[in-house]
Design a protein around this motif. Structure first.
Motif, PDB file in Angstrom:
ATOM      1  N   LYS A 195       0.520  -1.550   0.215  1.00 46.67           N
ATOM      2  CA  LYS A 195      -0.471   0.406  -0.267  1.00 46.67           C
ATOM      3  C   LYS A 195       0.695   1.288  -0.143  1.00 46.67           C
ATOM      4  O   LYS A 195       0.968   2.252  -0.437  1.00 46.67           O
ATOM      5  N   ALA A 196       1.887   1.267   0.535  1.00 49.83           N
ATOM      6  CA  ALA A 196       2.956   2.391   1.112  1.00 49.83           C
ATOM      7  C   ALA A 196       3.532   2.440  -0.609  1.00 49.83           C
ATOM      8  O   ALA A 196       3.717   3.500  -1.058  1.00 49.83           O
ATOM      9  N   GLU A 198       2.286   2.063  -3.319  1.00 50.40           N
ATOM     10  CA  GLU A 198       1.251   2.889  -4.195  1.00 50.40           C
ATOM     11  C   GLU A 198       1.433   4.450  -4.242  1.00 50.40           C
ATOM     12  O   GLU A 198       1.201   4.518  -4.910  1.00 50.40           O
ATOM     13  N   ASN A 199       1.542   4.871  -3.095  1.00 53.83           N
ATOM     14  CA  ASN A 199       1.864   6.075  -2.802  1.00 53.83           C
ATOM     15  C   ASN A 199       2.995   6.721  -3.417  1.00 53.83           C
ATOM     16  O   ASN A 199       2.965   7.911  -3.457  1.00 53.83           O
ATOM     17  N   ASP A 200       4.057   5.579  -3.155  1.00 57.41           N
ATOM     18  CA  ASP A 200       5.236   6.382  -3.285  1.00 57.41           C
ATOM     19  C   ASP A 200       6.553   5.104  -3.529  1.00 57.41           C
ATOM     20  O   ASP A 200       6.926   4.582  -2.993  1.00 57.41           O
TER      21      ASP A 200
END
Length: 558
Positions: A195-196, A198-200
């Motif tokens: 998930k992290a 996907e954001n960075d």
């Protein structure tokens, strides 16, 4: 199998007397009982060599052969030769042979290394892994019974990107600690790390650096990777044990980097026509073998790939076994073909691959990364819960502890049988109602065993007290004797063809026949009570022995 040998010997003697070529004789069950118990189409094989009509050949063979022992009649049906078993004479002989070792065949003096499960240590096993684990474990059991020396491996992918993602997550993310199994804890970290990412997207570079440091042997990084992988494996092993699965060895992927196995493999391949270098990367060109995609052995930065390490692992296995077997999902076909081809180039044993199709959820495929899966732990828990509900409906006379014990046996049996009964190339959509249908499948087989135990207990049966005499068998008894006699051949054939569903289908066939017998044939108080009790006991033993091949326990009460 003993009858088959007698038939084959009788045919061979007839062929010699007729001066016909002695060829392999294949015996099969005819499509109808009216055509006998065993049949051969041998005359077709001989027709071209002899320049004769197959019907005439069949008649000549029958006229020249002596009727084998335990065969009441031999007849031709066109080009086929059909054999009818004298079950009244054969039954006592067979029943005396059946004991706890029935189905265990002579040693073949062949070592097998069988790799299965080998799920990435980035979370708990989910139902998508079930097929691999159950096919592999059941095949190992069947091959051991068939006389092979089998060693099972779990190949631990500790150098892959998935583990590096977990390591990154453990080092960089803050998350609430929960009291869960260690593999579930690892799975949560993996999910949050993705998930992290996907954001960075920059996190990808950090993950790659971790992978490189681990391969280069950085002590601090190695310790972190090892601890995380061991933690996940601890949970996976617990799940597998609950499914009655244990591996002989856990082989770590990184071992083949640390002990220079990869460098030795690359040195061997350097001397072949397929080796080349491209922009600093070390590659193999396998187009000659019909594989268009190049195989990269080492990247330009000096790090190895999964395929390279897999080749080193397979080379090690080929040096230590007569037969190498891998159980793999159908998405591994390209990499498996690459490994097999490199083994051929290295003049080493090529692995046999058992491919299976995936299990999907009704609403789509499963993904550990996305957190969309049903864990095997959840499946076991739900299966046991439903089993207890079923037992409560049927049994009011047993304690809670006895109920728990039966439910555990029945629930694991239901799960394992659900996977084992289908050919691996068939696709499966996971449905709770199919897995946990206690009216059909494994529960009915286990119930047949429990019925036999109950009947023997009621009769106060003790084997040594009974001598088996010849008695006039009815149709249901003949059916049982016929099916019981097939068990050693089922073991032999299932092992040879690597098809575990043969054993699962046989267990159901025997249980169905026993349940019909139990319902319609009187035992206690009948004229043939002693012989029928022996028949019941031998059915009980054979059902138990067959379920053992599938890693399933046979309860004495249900």
């Amino acid at each position: 199998m003993e009858i088959e040998e007698k038939i084959k010997n009788s045919i061979v003697n007839a062929l010699k007397d007729l001066n016909y070529p002695v060829v392999d004789i294949n015996l099969e069950e005819p499509p109808s009982k009216d055509l006998g118990d065993l049949s051969t189409n041998l005359s077709f094989k001989l027709a071209s060599d002899l320049g004769m009509n197959p019907v005439d050949i069949a008649n000549n063979i029958v006229n020249a052969m002596e009727t084998p022992k335990y065969i009441s009649k031999v007849e031709t049906k066109g080009p086929y030769i059909n054999f009818f078993i004298d079950y009244d004479a054969f039954a006592p002989k067979l029943l005396k042979k059946i004991d706890e070792n029935y189905g265990n065949l002579k040693s073949k003096n062949k070592k097998v290394i069988l790799e299965h499960t080998s799920a990435n240590p980035n979370g708990p096993l989910h139902v998508g892994h079930l097929r691999n684990a159950i096919i592999g474990d059941s095949l190992a059991r069947i091959m051991r019974a068939a006389g092979y020396d089998v060693e099972t491996h779990y190949y631990v992918n500790d150098m892959g990107r998935q583990v590096a993602m977990v390591v990154w997550g453990a080092l960089n993310l803050e998350f609430k600690k929960e009291k869960v199994k260690k593999d579930h804890e690892i799975g949560k970290i993996y999910y949050l790390a993705n998930k992290a990412l996907e954001n960075d997207p920059k996190i990808e570079n950090e993950v790659n650096k971790l992978m490189k440091k681990y391969e280069e042997g950085d002590k601090k990084t190695r310790k972190i990777f090892k601890n995380i992988v061991k933690k996940c494996l601890e949970g996976i092993k617990e799940t597998l044990k609950n499914l009655n699965i244990e591996h002989d060895k856990f082989v770590w992927e990184s071992d083949f980097v640390r002990d220079s196995s990869i460098e030795k493999i690359i040195e061997k391949l350097k001397n072949t026509e397929y080796f080349y270098e491209s922009e600093g990367a070390i590659c193999l060109n396998l187009e000659k073998f019909g594989i268009e995609k190049e195989l990269i052995l080492k990247r330009s930065d000096g790090t190895s790939l999964y395929a390279t390490r897999d080749i080193a692992y397979h080379f090690m296995k080929s040096q230590n076994a007569d037969i190498v077997i891998d159980v793999l999902g159908s998405d591994h076909k390209l990499t498996a073909e690459q490994v097999k081809t490199v083994m051929k180039i290295l003049k080493s044993k090529q692995p046999e691959i058992i491919f299976y199709e995936f299990i999907t959820l009704p609403n789509g495929s499963m993904s550990t990364r996305k957190g969309t899966f049903v864990s095997v732990d959840e499946l076991i828990e739900e299966s046991k819960k439903r089993a207890i509900e079923e037992i409560k409906k049927r049994r009011k006379d047993i304690s809670e502890s006895e109920m728990e014990k039966i439910a555990e046996i029945v629930s694991i049996g239901a799960i394992r049988y659900y996977i084992a009964k289908l050919s691996p190339e068939k696709h499966l959509t996971f449905k709770w109602e199919d897995v946990l249908d206690f009216e059909k499948g494994c529960a009915s087989i286990q119930y047949a065993h429990a019925r036999a135990c109950k009947l023997l207990k009621k009769a106060k049966y003790k084997e040594k007290e009974y001598e088996i005499d010849k008695w006039p068998l009815n149709d249901l008894e003949i059916d049982l004797i016929r099916i019981l006699s097939k068990f050693p051949k089922i073991v032999e054939t299932a092992a040879k063809t690597r098809k575990i569903h043969m054993a699962a289908q046989y267990a159901q066939e025997l249980a169905n026949a026993f349940n019909r017998f139990y319902k319609h044939v009187p035992v206690i108080g009948s004229e043939h009570e002693k012989n029928r009790l022996v028949l019941v006991e031998k059915c009980k033993i054979t059902i138990n022995n067959c379920l053992k091949l599938l890693g399933i326990k046979a309860p004495s009460s249900m």
